[in-house]
Design a protein around this motif. Structure first.
Motif, short mmCIF file in Angstrom:
data_model
loop_
_atom_site.label_atom_id
_atom_site.label_comp_id
_atom_site.label_asym_id
_atom_site.label_seq_id
_atom_site.Cartn_x
_atom_site.Cartn_y
_atom_site.Cartn_z
N ILE A 174 59.73 3.93 -20.72
CA ILE A 174 59.91 5.47 -20.68
C ILE A 174 58.67 5.73 -19.56
N ALA A 175 59.13 6.44 -18.46
CA ALA A 175 58.32 6.90 -17.58
C ALA A 175 58.32 8.40 -17.48
N LEU A 176 56.82 8.65 -17.63
CA LEU A 176 56.58 10.01 -17.79
C LEU A 176 55.54 10.37 -16.49
N ARG A 177 56.07 11.56 -15.88
CA ARG A 177 55.10 12.02 -14.65
C ARG A 177 54.60 13.22 -14.67
N TYR A 178 53.68 13.56 -14.42
CA TYR A 178 52.87 14.64 -14.32
C TYR A 178 51.95 15.04 -12.91
N GLN A 179 52.48 16.09 -12.28
CA GLN A 179 51.77 16.44 -11.11
C GLN A 179 51.14 17.55 -10.99
N CYS A 180 49.78 17.32 -10.84
CA CYS A 180 48.68 18.57 -10.51
C CYS A 180 49.01 19.18 -9.30
N SER A 181 48.66 20.44 -9.26
CA SER A 181 49.03 21.30 -8.48
C SER A 181 47.75 22.21 -7.91
N PRO A 182 47.50 22.38 -6.83
CA PRO A 182 46.27 23.29 -6.19
C PRO A 182 46.42 24.70 -6.60
N HIS A 183 47.75 25.08 -6.95
CA HIS A 183 47.92 26.46 -7.01
C HIS A 183 47.78 26.75 -8.56
N TYR A 184 47.59 25.89 -9.58
CA TYR A 184 47.57 26.03 -10.97
C TYR A 184 46.36 25.17 -11.52
N THR A 185 45.26 25.37 -10.71
CA THR A 185 44.28 24.61 -11.38
C THR A 185 43.38 25.45 -12.47
N GLY A 186 43.60 26.67 -12.49
CA GLY A 186 43.21 27.57 -13.62
C GLY A 186 44.27 27.59 -14.86
N THR A 187 45.42 27.20 -14.54
CA THR A 187 46.45 27.23 -15.62
C THR A 187 46.31 26.18 -16.64
N PRO A 188 46.04 26.34 -17.90
CA PRO A 188 45.86 25.32 -19.01
C PRO A 188 47.29 24.65 -19.04
N LEU A 189 46.87 23.27 -18.91
CA LEU A 189 48.26 22.36 -19.23
C LEU A 189 49.13 22.54 -18.44
#
Length: 333
Positions: A34-49
């Motif tokens: 099972i592959a789970l991918r999570y992508q962080c973004s510079p536009h949402y550093t203050g948006t929890p989870l």
């Protein structure tokens, strides 16, 4: 019992982190996992989870026209893959996704702090529950943009994967690295810039039979600073023009990308609008903000893909056209 591991891949923009992630995903594609991918973004550093929410929305397969009842059904199906009793997890994660679940689950009379803690536990149980069925590859990209709540969740998962069949692959840049604590099961790998010989090997592979003069090779090696993405872009820019005399190498990656855009008719405005949306953009959103008719927009996107200026990711949801900009180009351009 498993033997959970974590790998922290550290390198500057364009150095090859995303390429290595994709290579690993390709390598295990035929294996049961099972592959789970999570992508962080510079536009949402203050948006929890935010990365977690995006992964759940994609995994649940929500449609644009789905109502709360349909979304709740799909969410329950997703949760049952990892949790047998979803009576508490479902309303918590539904709330996280903005789904009204009051008609099916009674409201939880708990404090915000309790809701936060229970939601995180539900997410962890969902992950570890899926591991009992198949090994899990969990990829979290661009940790330097992670929000504090997701970072806390990642830390808790790191504490619990030791005995599970889970491989965590985390990528980050050297600057602004998040603190993940000390874990004996986590390996840190640093990607360094390439030397002149390695840079020339990439150029030779890209140019094939169209060998470039040593002076041009030297210019590409010097201006790319040993960053693989820059080496590729500058080489492609030279090959596309067919001008291989000294002094024809673009002065920067920005100049190279502009020159390549100019050589593809009717795409520059589309590329600019897409760049405003972000690293990844869906066709539906792009068509909503673009002044071009759908047919012209589709043609422009096909030209951008053919020119390898954008790429359709392999994890696009249910055939929807989603495109992904070259990962380091947007940072240096």
């Amino acid at each position: 019992m498993g033997d959970g591991k974590a790998v922290l891949l550290v390198g500057e923009a364009g150095i090859g982190k995303s390429r290595l992630v994709q290579a690993l995903l390709d390598r295990v594609a035929a294996d049961a996992h099972i592959a789970l991918r999570y992508q962080c973004s510079p536009h949402y550093t203050g948006t929890p989870l935010w990365p977690v929410v995006q992964q759940l929305l994609l995994a649940a397969g929500f449609g644009h026209d789905d109502g709360d009842e349909q979304k709740l059904n799909k969410l329950e199906t997703l949760l049952r893959r990892g949790v047998k009793d979803i009576s508490e997890a479902a309303p918590l994660i539904a709330g996280l996704l903005g789904i009204e679940a009051g008609s099916r689950y009674p409201p939880l009379d708990i404090s915000p702090q309790q809701r936060r803690a229970r939601t995180q536990m539900a997410l962890i149980q969902q992950l570890l529950g899926r591991e009992r069925r198949k090994p899990v590859l969990m990829v979290v990209e661009d940790l330097h943009w992670i929000d504090p709540t997701t970072l806390e969740l990642i830390g808790q998962i790191l504490d619990r994967v030791v005995g599970a069949r889970v491989l965590m692959l985390l990528t980050t840049r050297p600057d602004n690295q998040p603190h993940l604590g000390e874990h004996s099961h986590m390996t840190r790998l640093a990607l360094n810039r390439l030397d002149r010989r390695q840079a020339e090997a990439i150029v030779a592979r890209l140019s094939g039979s169209s060998s470039l003069p040593p002076a041009v090779l030297g210019e590409i090696a010097a201006r790319s600073d040993g960053v693989p993405l820059f080496i590729e872009e500058l080489t492609k820019a030279v090959l596309e023009t067919g001008m291989t005399a000294p002094g024809t190498v673009p002065a920067s990656l920005y100049a190279s990308l502009l020159a390549r855009l100019d050589r593809v008719p009717g795409v520059r405005e589309v590329a600019q609008v897409a760049a405003c949306i972000g690293r990844e953009f869906g066709f539906q959103l792009l068509s909503a903000v673009s002044p071009l008719p759908v047919a012209e927009l589709q043609t422009a996107l096909e030209r951008l893909v053919e020119a390898e200026l954008v790429f359709p990711p392999r994890h696009a949801n249910r055939g929807e056209l989603c495109l992904q900009a070259r990962a380091g180009a947007r940072h240096r351009a």
